[in-house]
Design a protein around this motif. Sequence first.
Motif, PDB file in Angstrom:
ATOM      1  N   CYS A  63     -25.880  61.961  -6.535  1.00  0.00           N
ATOM      2  CA  CYS A  63     -25.847  61.889  -4.840  1.00  0.00           C
ATOM      3  C   CYS A  63     -24.783  60.466  -4.890  1.00  0.00           C
ATOM      4  CB  CYS A  63     -26.627  60.314  -5.348  1.00  0.00           C
ATOM      5  SG  CYS A  63     -28.192  61.097  -5.216  1.00  0.00           S
ATOM      6  N   PRO A  64     -23.133  61.692  -4.422  1.00  0.00           N
ATOM      7  CA  PRO A  64     -21.432  60.752  -4.029  1.00  0.00           C
ATOM      8  C   PRO A  64     -22.113  60.011  -2.924  1.00  0.00           C
ATOM      9  CG  PRO A  64     -21.623  63.215  -3.655  1.00  0.00           C
ATOM     10  CD  PRO A  64     -23.518  63.201  -4.165  1.00  0.00           C
ATOM     11  N   LYS A  65     -21.393  58.770  -3.082  1.00  0.00           N
ATOM     12  CA  LYS A  65     -21.024  58.027  -1.943  1.00  0.00           C
ATOM     13  C   LYS A  65     -19.979  57.585  -2.013  1.00  0.00           C
ATOM     14  CE  LYS A  65     -24.425  54.469  -3.366  1.00  0.00           C
ATOM     15  NZ  LYS A  65     -23.744  53.191  -3.545  1.00  0.00           N
ATOM     16  N   PRO A  66     -19.173  56.857  -1.321  1.00  0.00           N
ATOM     17  CA  PRO A  66     -18.132  56.622  -0.893  1.00  0.00           C
ATOM     18  C   PRO A  66     -17.659  55.026  -1.625  1.00  0.00           C
ATOM     19  CG  PRO A  66     -18.535  57.079   1.069  1.00  0.00           C
ATOM     20  CD  PRO A  66     -19.597  56.909   0.468  1.00  0.00           C
ATOM     21  N   ILE A  67     -18.556  54.495  -1.694  1.00  0.00           N
ATOM     22  CA  ILE A  67     -19.184  53.141  -2.175  1.00  0.00           C
ATOM     23  C   ILE A  67     -19.815  52.987  -3.029  1.00  0.00           C
ATOM     24  CG2 ILE A  67     -19.291  50.134  -2.266  1.00  0.00           C
ATOM     25  CD1 ILE A  67     -16.551  51.820  -0.494  1.00  0.00           C
ATOM     26  N   ASP A  68     -20.087  52.222  -4.662  1.00  0.00           N
ATOM     27  CA  ASP A  68     -19.811  51.848  -6.016  1.00  0.00           C
ATOM     28  C   ASP A  68     -21.189  50.748  -5.206  1.00  0.00           C
ATOM     29  OD1 ASP A  68     -21.012  53.301  -8.688  1.00  0.00           O
ATOM     30  OD2 ASP A  68     -20.765  51.263  -8.413  1.00  0.00           O
ATOM     31  N   ASP A  69     -23.051  50.952  -6.401  1.00  0.00           N
ATOM     32  CA  ASP A  69     -23.831  49.708  -6.020  1.00  0.00           C
ATOM     33  C   ASP A  69     -22.926  48.769  -6.589  1.00  0.00           C
ATOM     34  OD1 ASP A  69     -25.672  51.071  -5.140  1.00  0.00           O
ATOM     35  OD2 ASP A  69     -26.531  50.878  -6.700  1.00  0.00           O
ATOM     36  N   SER A  70     -22.324  48.496  -7.345  1.00  0.00           N
ATOM     37  CA  SER A  70     -21.236  47.879  -8.273  1.00  0.00           C
ATOM     38  C   SER A  70     -20.356  46.628  -7.267  1.00  0.00           C
ATOM     39  CB  SER A  70     -21.048  47.534 -10.046  1.00  0.00           C
ATOM     40  OG  SER A  70     -19.207  48.618  -8.926  1.00  0.00           O
ATOM     41  N   GLN A  71     -19.733  47.713  -6.159  1.00  0.00           N
ATOM     42  CA  GLN A  71     -18.830  46.698  -5.343  1.00  0.00           C
ATOM     43  C   GLN A  71     -19.695  45.734  -4.697  1.00  0.00           C
ATOM     44  OE1 GLN A  71     -17.072  50.574  -4.713  1.00  0.00           O
ATOM     45  NE2 GLN A  71     -15.054  49.516  -4.388  1.00  0.00           N
ATOM     46  N   LEU A  72     -20.807  46.780  -3.641  1.00  0.00           N
ATOM     47  CA  LEU A  72     -21.700  45.625  -3.016  1.00  0.00           C
ATOM     48  C   LEU A  72     -22.119  44.438  -3.750  1.00  0.00           C
ATOM     49  CD1 LEU A  72     -23.446  49.260  -1.649  1.00  0.00           C
ATOM     50  CD2 LEU A  72     -21.290  47.988  -0.706  1.00  0.00           C
ATOM     51  N   VAL A  73     -22.207  44.716  -5.166  1.00  0.00           N
ATOM     52  CA  VAL A  73     -22.923  43.596  -5.259  1.00  0.00           C
ATOM     53  C   VAL A  73     -21.640  42.483  -5.957  1.00  0.00           C
ATOM     54  CG1 VAL A  73     -24.104  42.506  -7.715  1.00  0.00           C
ATOM     55  CG2 VAL A  73     -25.461  44.963  -6.946  1.00  0.00           C
ATOM     56  N   ASN A  74     -21.152  43.165  -6.201  1.00  0.00           N
ATOM     57  CA  ASN A  74     -19.293  41.601  -5.878  1.00  0.00           C
ATOM     58  C   ASN A  74     -19.069  41.057  -4.922  1.00  0.00           C
ATOM     59  OD1 ASN A  74     -19.670  42.946  -8.680  1.00  0.00           O
ATOM     60  ND2 ASN A  74     -17.073  44.244  -8.698  1.00  0.00           N
ATOM     61  N   ALA A  75     -19.708  41.742  -3.584  1.00  0.00           N
ATOM     62  CA  ALA A  75     -19.359  41.953  -2.227  1.00  0.00           C
ATOM     63  C   ALA A  75     -20.481  40.134  -2.376  1.00  0.00           C
ATOM     64  CB  ALA A  75     -19.058  42.933  -1.466  1.00  0.00           C
ATOM     65  N   ILE A  76     -21.715  40.178  -2.814  1.00  0.00           N
ATOM     66  CA  ILE A  76     -22.516  39.476  -2.267  1.00  0.00           C
ATOM     67  C   ILE A  76     -21.970  37.909  -2.846  1.00  0.00           C
ATOM     68  CG2 ILE A  76     -24.999  38.686  -2.104  1.00  0.00           C
ATOM     69  CD1 ILE A  76     -25.656  41.456  -1.615  1.00  0.00           C
TER      70      ILE A  76
END
Length: 342
Positions: A63-76
Amino acid sequence: MKKIIIPIILIVFIIGSAIIIGRIGTVDASSNALLDENEVASIEHFNICLVPDLSNRLDIEKCPKPIDDSQLVNAIIDEIYPTILKNRVDMNQPDKIFVKFTSPRIINYYNVNNSVLTFDFEKFENQIDRINYLTNRDDKGKFESDKHAFKNAFKILLNNARQRVCGADVWSFFNNEINNTCIRTEVNRIDNKDYILEHKYKNIIVLFTDGYVEAGLYGPNNMTGNKTYHLSSNLIREFRTKYEQSKETDIQTFFNKYGYGLVPLNNPILKDVEVLAVEFYDRSLTPSGNATVHPTDGEILELFWNDWMMMSGVKKFKSCKITSSVDEFMNEFHEFTGIRVR
């Protein structure tokens, strides 16, 4: 003696009045108007639950995707202060942002320090303590170091999950784990002769999932007609084939006519919950994003989830597709939560 006492009483009265007026004025930072007599106003505090689906969706090759979940959580996490805490409220915020797992067993499975993955601002007895913490002036705990610890722990968790997948029973999670231990439904009411103020909670679940509901509940024994507890790639393919064979021209009509869907949840507390599902991964697309079949997996996933959340009585639901940047995700997050960016 009287000349001294009277000014002191007057000063205390003025300060007390200012505090009351200031408190009322925090109901909505966008409005300078004070409350009229007997008017009821509400303050919504955020109760944000971050739920990682630690299944094989974390496999970067699958499941390759540009942004890792950790980056999304960090932003929150980076928006906790001042954006989230000062959203229409300027003091005494009891907001909470925390990680919750699809199963309590995951905590021991990965040896998780759950306290590190929680920010609970109700623990502060007064606003001075809260501000000292947020501005890193509190020797007992500093916000910046706690944010760093949160981000680091979450990243380690994802890396461990990639090495040893535990799966996620999303159906059982919504049905059993979403309860009054993590969802706040109480309304704290302040009645004064001049105004009525209600403190409520906005319960938001940010579920990091690819949309495929896979937890070992496969086969006809876990289906009631065309209602199912799982939504695997195989079931989606079967649904697509039967839709094509039916000669129906509208997928929603076919879905309703033949009674498809995920089995509705039996959890009354969901009426107070808003669910943002991030990020549905369409396995039927090529690596470059081109469709290989119609309707695509993504279209079918959205059909099943929208129906499931609605039939289960969820207050609000939205699914997000793969995002190309953190900014794109945060725009979705702000729009869904109603958080105003200062």
